[in-house]
Scaffold this motif. Sequence first.
Motif, short mmCIF file in Angstrom:
data_model
loop_
_atom_site.label_atom_id
_atom_site.label_comp_id
_atom_site.label_asym_id
_atom_site.label_seq_id
_atom_site.Cartn_x
_atom_site.Cartn_y
_atom_site.Cartn_z
N ALA A 1 -11.13 12.79 -14.50
CA ALA A 1 -9.98 13.65 -14.22
C ALA A 1 -9.54 13.51 -12.77
CB ALA A 1 -10.35 15.11 -14.51
N ALA A 2 -8.28 13.92 -12.51
CA ALA A 2 -7.76 13.93 -11.15
C ALA A 2 -8.51 15.00 -10.35
CB ALA A 2 -6.27 14.24 -11.19
N PRO A 3 -8.61 14.84 -9.04
CA PRO A 3 -7.96 13.81 -8.22
C PRO A 3 -8.83 12.57 -7.96
CG PRO A 3 -8.91 15.45 -6.79
CD PRO A 3 -9.26 15.88 -8.19
N CYS B 1 0.85 -1.19 0.00
CA CYS B 1 0.00 0.00 0.00
C CYS B 1 0.89 1.24 0.00
CB CYS B 1 -0.89 0.05 1.25
SG CYS B 1 -1.78 -1.46 1.63
N THR B 2 0.65 2.15 -0.93
CA THR B 2 1.38 3.41 -0.94
C THR B 2 0.74 4.35 0.08
OG1 THR B 2 1.91 3.14 -3.27
CG2 THR B 2 2.15 5.34 -2.36
N GLY B 3 1.46 4.60 1.16
CA GLY B 3 0.85 5.31 2.29
C GLY B 3 0.84 6.81 2.18
N SER B 4 1.48 7.39 1.16
CA SER B 4 1.60 8.84 1.10
C SER B 4 0.29 9.52 0.70
CB SER B 4 2.70 9.23 0.10
OG SER B 4 2.41 8.70 -1.18
N LEU B 5 -0.54 8.84 -0.08
CA LEU B 5 -1.80 9.43 -0.54
C LEU B 5 -2.97 8.59 -0.05
CD1 LEU B 5 -0.85 10.34 -4.22
CD2 LEU B 5 -1.06 11.91 -2.28
N LYS B 6 -3.93 9.25 0.60
CA LYS B 6 -5.09 8.55 1.13
C LYS B 6 -6.37 9.26 0.68
CE LYS B 6 -2.51 7.22 5.30
NZ LYS B 6 -2.30 5.83 4.92
N PHE B 7 -7.46 8.51 0.67
CA PHE B 7 -8.75 9.10 0.32
C PHE B 7 -9.69 9.06 1.52
CE2 PHE B 7 -9.02 4.60 -0.93
CZ PHE B 7 -10.19 4.20 -0.30
N GLU B 8 -10.67 9.93 1.50
CA GLU B 8 -11.65 9.99 2.57
C GLU B 8 -12.75 8.95 2.34
OE1 GLU B 8 -11.60 11.81 5.29
OE2 GLU B 8 -9.67 12.71 4.74
N ARG C 1 -3.92 -4.40 -9.23
CA ARG C 1 -3.41 -3.13 -8.72
C ARG C 1 -4.32 -2.00 -9.16
NH1 ARG C 1 1.85 -1.29 -12.26
NH2 ARG C 1 1.89 0.24 -10.56
N TYR C 2 -4.26 -0.89 -8.41
CA TYR C 2 -4.96 0.32 -8.80
C TYR C 2 -4.13 1.52 -8.36
CZ TYR C 2 -6.49 0.87 -3.93
OH TYR C 2 -6.52 1.04 -2.57
N SER C 3 -4.38 2.68 -8.98
CA SER C 3 -3.62 3.88 -8.67
C SER C 3 -4.41 5.12 -9.08
CB SER C 3 -2.28 3.86 -9.40
OG SER C 3 -1.58 5.07 -9.21
N ASN C 4 -4.14 6.21 -8.41
CA ASN C 4 -4.70 7.49 -8.81
C ASN C 4 -3.91 8.11 -9.96
OD1 ASN C 4 -2.46 7.92 -7.04
ND2 ASN C 4 -3.09 10.06 -6.82
N GLN C 5 -2.80 7.46 -10.33
CA GLN C 5 -1.98 7.91 -11.45
C GLN C 5 -2.36 7.14 -12.72
OE1 GLN C 5 0.25 10.45 -11.00
NE2 GLN C 5 -0.38 10.51 -8.84
N SER C 6 -2.36 7.80 -13.85
CA SER C 6 -2.68 7.14 -15.10
C SER C 6 -1.49 6.39 -15.68
CB SER C 6 -3.20 8.15 -16.13
OG SER C 6 -2.22 9.17 -16.36
N ILE C 7 -0.27 6.85 -15.37
CA ILE C 7 0.95 6.17 -15.80
C ILE C 7 1.48 5.35 -14.62
CG2 ILE C 7 3.30 6.46 -16.65
CD1 ILE C 7 2.42 9.06 -17.95
N LEU C 8 1.55 4.05 -14.80
CA LEU C 8 1.90 3.15 -13.70
C LEU C 8 3.37 2.75 -13.77
CD1 LEU C 8 -1.24 0.81 -13.82
CD2 LEU C 8 -0.90 2.91 -12.49
#
Length: 312
Positions: free
Chosen positions: A76-78, A35-42, A127-134
């Motif tokens: 679109a982000a975010p 888990c990438t801990g730097s970015l979290k969602f509510e 896997r999943y990510s908020n980034q489009s380029i993995l």
Amino acid sequence: MAASGFCVISSVFLFLFRFILFSTKAVPVYSSHYCTGSLKFEPNSTFQTNLNLLLSSLISNATEGSHFYRTRVGSAAPNSVTGLFLCRGDTLSAACHDCVAGAATEIKQKCPVEKEAIIWYDICMLRYSNQSILNNIVPGVDLFNAKNVSVKELERFNELLANLLNGLASKAANSMEDNKFATGEVNLTRTETLYGLVQCTPELSSFDCKMCFSSAIASVPNCCDGKQGARVLLPGCNIRYEVYPFYNSTKSLTPPVLQSRPLGRNRVEVVLPFFIPIAAAMVLFAFGICSAMGKQARDVIQLWKKTSFSGT
């Protein structure tokens, strides 16, 4: 009375045999996650809604017979989220679907509020990510067999292993097929064989696939030198080697019982091949005896009826 009791016991045995045979189903075997801990969602946010839609889409598309699927939810982000799954190239559709479904459920439990996560099983990755380029190289995970190669065989083992993995990597990366997947084996001794498997995500170019494999293979001496088996799991590719067969050589084979991690093999996998033929023979034998007894009983009843009728 004895015959009746034998048939009752046989019926019970038949029930237990059918229960063991049909209820023994391979389940996804968890390997690792990150888990990438730097970015979290509510919780209850738009991102979480999009993530749930994404995971449902991945599960649905795992039923289409494809070993790989990538999609994006949100414009679109975010709040947009990109995700994919990759099933091992020798895995049948039903096993792939079960693995992806299990991964989609467990990744939410292990990474409940992270915007980027990845989870690996024996036969699939999600896997999943908020980034489009993995990123295809990091994060990475190493798993290895606790057993060591004998010291006197280590140099030859490492040479054969390097040749095997590099050859499979080249074959998979240059493959014209959709799955960029290859397996192979090489004889260690007269009685021992080394088995290898490599796979990268089909969306990668041949160059990117080779780069991913090179990174995975280069990590083997650092993590797993002298080990009889190991796996290197990267987001864009994975490699594995063992001194026992762990993959299907053709998709026409029956679905494999999922292996546990390289530390050992599933006891059910070992026991069932011996138990099922013996149990089947016993069931058929018992069925034949009970059928014969039933016929004898019917003959006696018919004879009794005829005798009773003629005597009146």
